[in-house]
Design an enzyme around this catalytic site. Structure first.
Site, PDB file in Angstrom:
ATOM      1  N   HIS A  82    -155.454  16.994  49.438  1.00 22.79           N
ATOM      2  CA  HIS A  82    -156.055  17.566  50.641  1.00 22.79           C
ATOM      3  C   HIS A  82    -154.946  18.064  51.555  1.00 22.79           C
ATOM      4  O   HIS A  82    -153.973  17.351  51.808  1.00 22.79           O
ATOM      5  CB  HIS A  82    -156.881  16.507  51.384  1.00 22.79           C
ATOM      6  CG  HIS A  82    -157.489  17.036  52.641  1.00 22.79           C
ATOM      7  ND1 HIS A  82    -158.674  17.750  52.653  1.00 22.79           N
ATOM      8  CD2 HIS A  82    -157.063  16.997  53.921  1.00 22.79           C
ATOM      9  CE1 HIS A  82    -158.942  18.108  53.900  1.00 22.79           C
ATOM     10  NE2 HIS A  82    -157.983  17.670  54.686  1.00 22.79           N
ATOM     11  N   ARG A 168    -168.283  17.348  67.863  1.00 31.01           N
ATOM     12  CA  ARG A 168    -166.934  17.185  68.447  1.00 31.01           C
ATOM     13  C   ARG A 168    -166.347  18.529  68.829  1.00 31.01           C
ATOM     14  O   ARG A 168    -165.648  18.666  69.841  1.00 31.01           O
ATOM     15  CB  ARG A 168    -166.025  16.468  67.439  1.00 31.01           C
ATOM     16  CG  ARG A 168    -166.336  14.989  67.296  1.00 31.01           C
ATOM     17  CD  ARG A 168    -165.642  14.393  66.080  1.00 31.01           C
ATOM     18  NE  ARG A 168    -164.233  14.654  66.071  1.00 31.01           N
ATOM     19  CZ  ARG A 168    -163.494  14.836  64.963  1.00 31.01           C
ATOM     20  NH1 ARG A 168    -164.049  14.771  63.775  1.00 31.01           N
ATOM     21  NH2 ARG A 168    -162.217  15.078  65.059  1.00 31.01           N
ATOM     22  N   SER A 183    -162.857  11.531  59.465  1.00 27.00           N
ATOM     23  CA  SER A 183    -163.575  12.731  59.044  1.00 27.00           C
ATOM     24  C   SER A 183    -163.027  13.228  57.692  1.00 27.00           C
ATOM     25  O   SER A 183    -163.780  13.476  56.749  1.00 27.00           O
ATOM     26  CB  SER A 183    -163.402  13.800  60.133  1.00 27.00           C
ATOM     27  OG  SER A 183    -163.774  15.059  59.680  1.00 27.00           O
ATOM     28  N   LYS A 187    -164.892  12.558  53.568  1.00 29.77           N
ATOM     29  CA  LYS A 187    -165.245  13.622  52.612  1.00 29.77           C
ATOM     30  C   LYS A 187    -164.544  13.406  51.278  1.00 29.77           C
ATOM     31  O   LYS A 187    -165.113  13.661  50.215  1.00 29.77           O
ATOM     32  CB  LYS A 187    -164.886  14.991  53.197  1.00 29.77           C
ATOM     33  CG  LYS A 187    -165.876  15.390  54.299  1.00 29.77           C
ATOM     34  CD  LYS A 187    -165.502  16.683  54.963  1.00 29.77           C
ATOM     35  CE  LYS A 187    -164.356  16.508  55.904  1.00 29.77           C
ATOM     36  NZ  LYS A 187    -164.350  17.291  57.115  1.00 29.77           N
TER      37      LYS A 187
END
Ligand code: URA
Length: 437
Positions: A82, A168, A183, A187
């Protein structure tokens, strides 16, 4: 439980229990808790923070708010990567085929670009026919048979995060480390990841502008992974100047293809080798990081990764003639090389400005859902520390209209700052965070 009590508890700096966090997230996801209460709660978290245990509970509660993919039947160890987002970051296009060459299978769900930061799906869609909307069944089938998938999100993953992130965004509560870390990790966990390489960018063209902030985020995410029974490594990488030279969808695909063929920009090549090394290491294809690096270098020299990328395009319905002949990729109407206005050493090539100008040209979007122009973008020709002669090409603008070209040119010139004295090149990485320390 009353939502207001949990808001008050967090407002007063107290620690929430696992059950309280779960109930809050369940209540918010199913609509029992309204946006205004979730917004007040998020603001309390922003000001008072959370303990690592609370952050892990929040991550797991959001991960379990929707589908959890089980990839264990398709791969032995589920490794993922990521990036926190940057300018010119086409790493996945090179790293996925590279690690597959090393025997690491990977099913990657990527995102689209937003603001100055690009997204892998937009890039790969420069290749006509390439499907990024695979179903969960297609995803699993391709992962089992071919060993590599690159698509958009399949299934309903972490819907609580989707809802909370949108809230947010409009309530000034994005820049909270516990909320950002949970967050991202929710995922990844929902997507089935057991081992995760986190490429945490630091600099002008990144979410985290300073190295200490990026390190804190990396440490938090590695700790969440550990507490949640996963493993992660955080690479803190530079994002003060664009990664590689190309910024813009088709331009970046072309640079990724060049890199897979052994002709990539040195900084981008090294970045990919490093990310791939940690993926190979986490996938237990090597006992230590140095051994993983040798495996990756060997794979890189073999040229097989290009072949794997070609196969990926074919398997996902893309026209491989665009990979074989990258000049067929979308081309902008106007291409102008802008010469250096002076001689000297480059001190700054502001990644954020370059990313923002790519958006002005149409390569990115300011709002979710907007279309992008695959052809346009910017190619910088130098890196910080280079000595450049007056009149040498400094950057090239690929635009679809003269107006846009004229609009971005002065901004791009200003994004380059000069020095008469030698300037040190920027480091590629500022450190590695592992759970072994
Ligand atoms: N990216 C995410 O997925 N979530 C955040 O909160 C910030 C960046």
């Amino acid at each position: 439980m009353r939502a207001v009590d949990l808001i008050i508890k967090k407002r007063d700096g107290e620690e929430l229990t696992t059950e309280e966090i779960q109930e809050f997230i369940t209540g918010y996801t199913n609509g029992d808790i309204p946006d205004y209460q979730a917004a007040a709660w998020a603001m309390a978290v922003l000001f008072n923070g959370m303990t690592p245990r609370e952050i892990t509970d929040l991550t797991l509660a959001m991960a379990h708010s929707g589908d959890i993919l089980d990839l264990s039947g398709a791969v032995d160890i589920v490794v993922d990567k990521h990036s926190t987002g940057g300018v010119g970051d086409k790493t996945s296009l090179v790293v996925l085929p590279l690690v597959l060459t090393c025997g690491v299978h990977i099913g990657k769900m990527s995102g689209r670009g937003l603001g100055f930061s690009g997204g892998t799906l937009d890039k790969v869609e420069s290749i006509p026919g390439f499907r990024t909307d695979l179903s969960s069944e297609e995803f699993l089938e391709q992962l089992s048979t071919f060993g590599m998938v690159l698509t958009g999100q399949t299934g309903d993953l972490a819907p609580a995060d989707g809802k909370l992130y949108a809230l947010r965004d409009v309530t000034g509560t994005v820049p909270s480390l516990p909320l950002i870390a949970s967050s991202i990790m929710s995922k990844k966990i929902a997507a089935g990841a057991q081992r995760i390489v986190l490429d945490v960018k630091a600099g002008e063209g990144a979410f985290m502008e300073t190295v200490p902030e990026a390190r804190e985020l990396a440490e938090l995410m590695v700790q969440i992974a550990h507490l949640a029974g996963r493993r992660a490594v955080g690479l803190i990488s530079d994002m003060n100047q664009p990664l590689g030279f190309a910024v813009g969808n088709a331009l970046e695909v072309k640079e990724a293809i060049d890199t897979l063929k052994g002709n990539g920009p040195p900084d981008f090549v090294e970045h990919c080798l490093q990310v791939a090394t940690y993926m190979v290491y986490l996938a237990e294809r090597a006992d230590h990081v140095e051994a993983a690096r040798s495996i990756v270098e060997k794979a890189n020299h073999s040229g097989q990764a290009f072949e794997k990328f070609r196969q990926l395009v074919e398997v996902q319905g893309g026209d491989v003639s665009y990979v074989d002949h990258p000049h067929k990729l979308p081309q902008a109407k106007l291409v102008e090389a802008v010469p250096a206005p002076r001689r000297g050493y480059l001190a700054v090539i502001d990644a954020r400005v370059i990313g923002e100008m790519a958006v002005v040209l149409g390569a990115g979007r300011l709002k979710k859902g907007m279309p992008v122009d695959h052809a346009v973008g910017i190619v910088v020709h130098h890196k910080v520390g280079d000595y450049v002669e007056v009149g040498e090409p400094l950057f090239t603008i690929h635009a679809d209209s003269q107006d846009k070209l004229d609009e971005v040119k002065p901004e791009l010139l200003n994004a380059h700052q000069w020095s008469d004295d030698p300037v040190k090149p920027l480091p590629l990485f500022y450190g590695v965070v592992t759970d072994l320390e």
